[in-house]
Scaffold this active site. Structure first.
Site, PDB file in Angstrom:
ATOM      1  N   HIS A 138       0.816  -1.267   0.054  1.00  0.00           N
ATOM      2  CA  HIS A 138       0.105  -0.140  -0.081  1.00  0.00           C
ATOM      3  C   HIS A 138       0.896   1.274   0.031  1.00  0.00           C
ATOM      4  O   HIS A 138       2.042   1.162   0.432  1.00  0.00           O
ATOM      5  CB  HIS A 138      -1.157   0.090   1.236  1.00  0.00           C
ATOM      6  CG  HIS A 138      -0.592   0.050   2.483  1.00  0.00           C
ATOM      7  ND1 HIS A 138      -1.269  -0.138   3.527  1.00  0.00           N
ATOM      8  CD2 HIS A 138       0.685   0.890   2.925  1.00  0.00           C
ATOM      9  CE1 HIS A 138      -0.531   0.354   4.631  1.00  0.00           C
ATOM     10  NE2 HIS A 138       0.493   0.880   4.325  1.00  0.00           N
ATOM     11  N   GLU A 143      -5.098   0.546   0.199  1.00  0.00           N
ATOM     12  CA  GLU A 143      -5.014  -0.979   0.224  1.00  0.00           C
ATOM     13  C   GLU A 143      -5.072  -1.671  -1.333  1.00  0.00           C
ATOM     14  O   GLU A 143      -5.368  -1.006  -2.131  1.00  0.00           O
ATOM     15  CB  GLU A 143      -5.919  -1.396   1.226  1.00  0.00           C
ATOM     16  CG  GLU A 143      -5.898  -0.679   2.660  1.00  0.00           C
ATOM     17  CD  GLU A 143      -4.934  -1.212   3.433  1.00  0.00           C
ATOM     18  OE1 GLU A 143      -3.579  -1.654   2.902  1.00  0.00           O
ATOM     19  OE2 GLU A 143      -4.961  -1.197   4.899  1.00  0.00           O
TER      20      GLU A 143
HETATM   21  P1  PGA Z   1       5.992   2.168   8.150  1.00  0.00           P
HETATM   22  O1  PGA Z   1       4.886   2.194   7.336  1.00  0.00           O
HETATM   23  O2  PGA Z   1       7.020   3.163   7.636  1.00  0.00           O
HETATM   24  O3  PGA Z   1       5.851   2.309   9.367  1.00  0.00           O
HETATM   25  O4  PGA Z   1       6.569   0.672   7.886  1.00  0.00           O
HETATM   26  C1  PGA Z   1       4.892   2.429   5.881  1.00  0.00           C
HETATM   27  C2  PGA Z   1       3.344   2.436   5.302  1.00  0.00           C
HETATM   28  O5  PGA Z   1       2.821   1.563   5.898  1.00  0.00           O
HETATM   29  O6  PGA Z   1       3.285   2.989   4.345  1.00  0.00           O
END
Ligand code: PGA
Length: 250
Positions: A138, A143
C-alpha cells in the site's frame, strides 16, 4: 524508476533528507508531500538537524500529508497530526497553517476529501512526495484493490494494516478502523516521488514493485508509470529482488 541501493536505514534516511533539502533550496516555496510511520522518522530527525545547523528555512514551504485516522484529533498522541507536530513541524520554522493533513474529525468526510483535493490544486500540486510502502504494497492507506483512479477518500483499513500499526496503540482494538487518505491518482499527480523502504518485512513488496506487473493488487506498482520516481531501499528491503531494466545506482 531510479532505484538507489543503500547499506542501512541510516544511509537511506540521509540520502532522502539530502534530496528534500536540495528541493527546498531550489524552490523555497516547495509543496512537500509527507508521510508518517517508522520508515520516515529518521529523515525528519535529519531535516530538523539540517534546519538547526544549516538554517534551511521552511517559512514558505507548504506540506501536505498523505493520510489521517478517522476519529483521532490533533491532541490524540496516535493521530498523524500529533506525530507530525511532534516529529517535525514544531522543530522547524514552518507556520502551522502551512502544514496540512486531512481532518480525521470532520463530520462530513466526503466534503473533507473534496476540500483536500481542492487544497492540493490551489497549492499548485505536490512538488515532491515522500512515501513509505506497506508490507502489502500500500501507499498512503490505499490498500490492495484500490482503483488507480482514486482521489482522496475514506478507507476501511485492512486487518493486516491495523495489526502492523497496533504497535503504536495500547491494543489492537484501539486502532481506528477507517482513515482518510490521498488516493492513488492524487499521489501519482505529484511532480516527483521518493519512496523509501527498509528491512526484510518490505522485501516482498519491493520485489513485486521492481519486478512484477503493474496491478491494482499492488498499489505502489503504479509508480512504474511515473517518470520521476526514486526508490531508496536498503539491502534487506532489496534482498528478494533481482533488478532488471531499471536504472540502478549505488
Ligand atoms: P512504516 O509504514 O514506515 O511504519 O513501515 C509504511 C507504510 O505503511 O506505508
Amino acid at each position: 524508476m531510479n532505484v538507489v541501493e543503500v547499506d542501512s536505514y541510516n544511509e537511506m534516511s540521509r540520502k532522502a533528507s539530502e534530496l528534500i533539502v536540495k528541493k527546498i533550496k531550489e524552490n523555497t516555496s516547495s509543496v512537500l508531500g509527507l508521510a508518517t510511520g517508522g520508515t520516515v522518522i529518521r529523515v525528519y530527525q535529519m531535516l530538523i538537524k539540517d534546519h538547526l545547523v544549516n538554517g534551511t528555512s521552511y517559512r514558505e514551504v507548504n506540506t501536505i500529508n498523505l493520510d489521517e485516522y478517522v476519529g483521532l484529533g490533533s491532541s490524540d498522541s496516535n493521530s498523524y497530526r500529533y506525530y507530525m507536530n511532534e516529529n517535525l513541524f514544531t522543530h522547524l520554522d514552518i507556520p502551522q497553517e502551512q502544514s496540512h493533513l486531512p481532518n480525521g474529525m470532520a463530520t462530513n468526510r466526503k466534503e473533507e476529501c473534496v476540500k483536500y483535493e481542492e487544497l492540493i490544486g490551489e497549492l499548485g500540486g505536490v512538488d515532491l512526495q515522500l512515501l513509505g510502502i506497506g508490507e502489502n504494497g500500500h501507499i498512503g492507506f490505499n490498500e490492495p484493490g484500490t482503483s488507480f483512479r482514486s482521489k482522496t477518500h475514506v478507507v476501511k483499513l485492512m486487518e493486516s494494516t491495523r495489526k502492523a500499526n497496533a504497535r503504536y496503540f495500547s491494543s489492537l482494538d484501539s486502532v481506528p478502523t477507517h482513515a482518510v487518505t490521498m488516493g492513488i491518482d492524487t499521489i501519482f499527480r505529484s511532480k516527483q516521488i521518493l519512496l523509501l523502504a527498509s528491512g526484510m518485512k518490505k522485501a516482498a513488496a519491493i520485489d513485486w514493485l521492481l519486478n512484477g506487473e503493474v496491478s491494482e493488487d499492488l498499489p505502489a506498482s503504479i509508480l512504474k508509470k511515473h517518470n520521476r520516481v526514486t526508490v531508496i531501499a536498503d539491502k534487506d528491503a532489496l534482498s528478494l529482488s533481482k533488478v532488471s531494466g531499471i536504472t540502478f545506482t549505488k
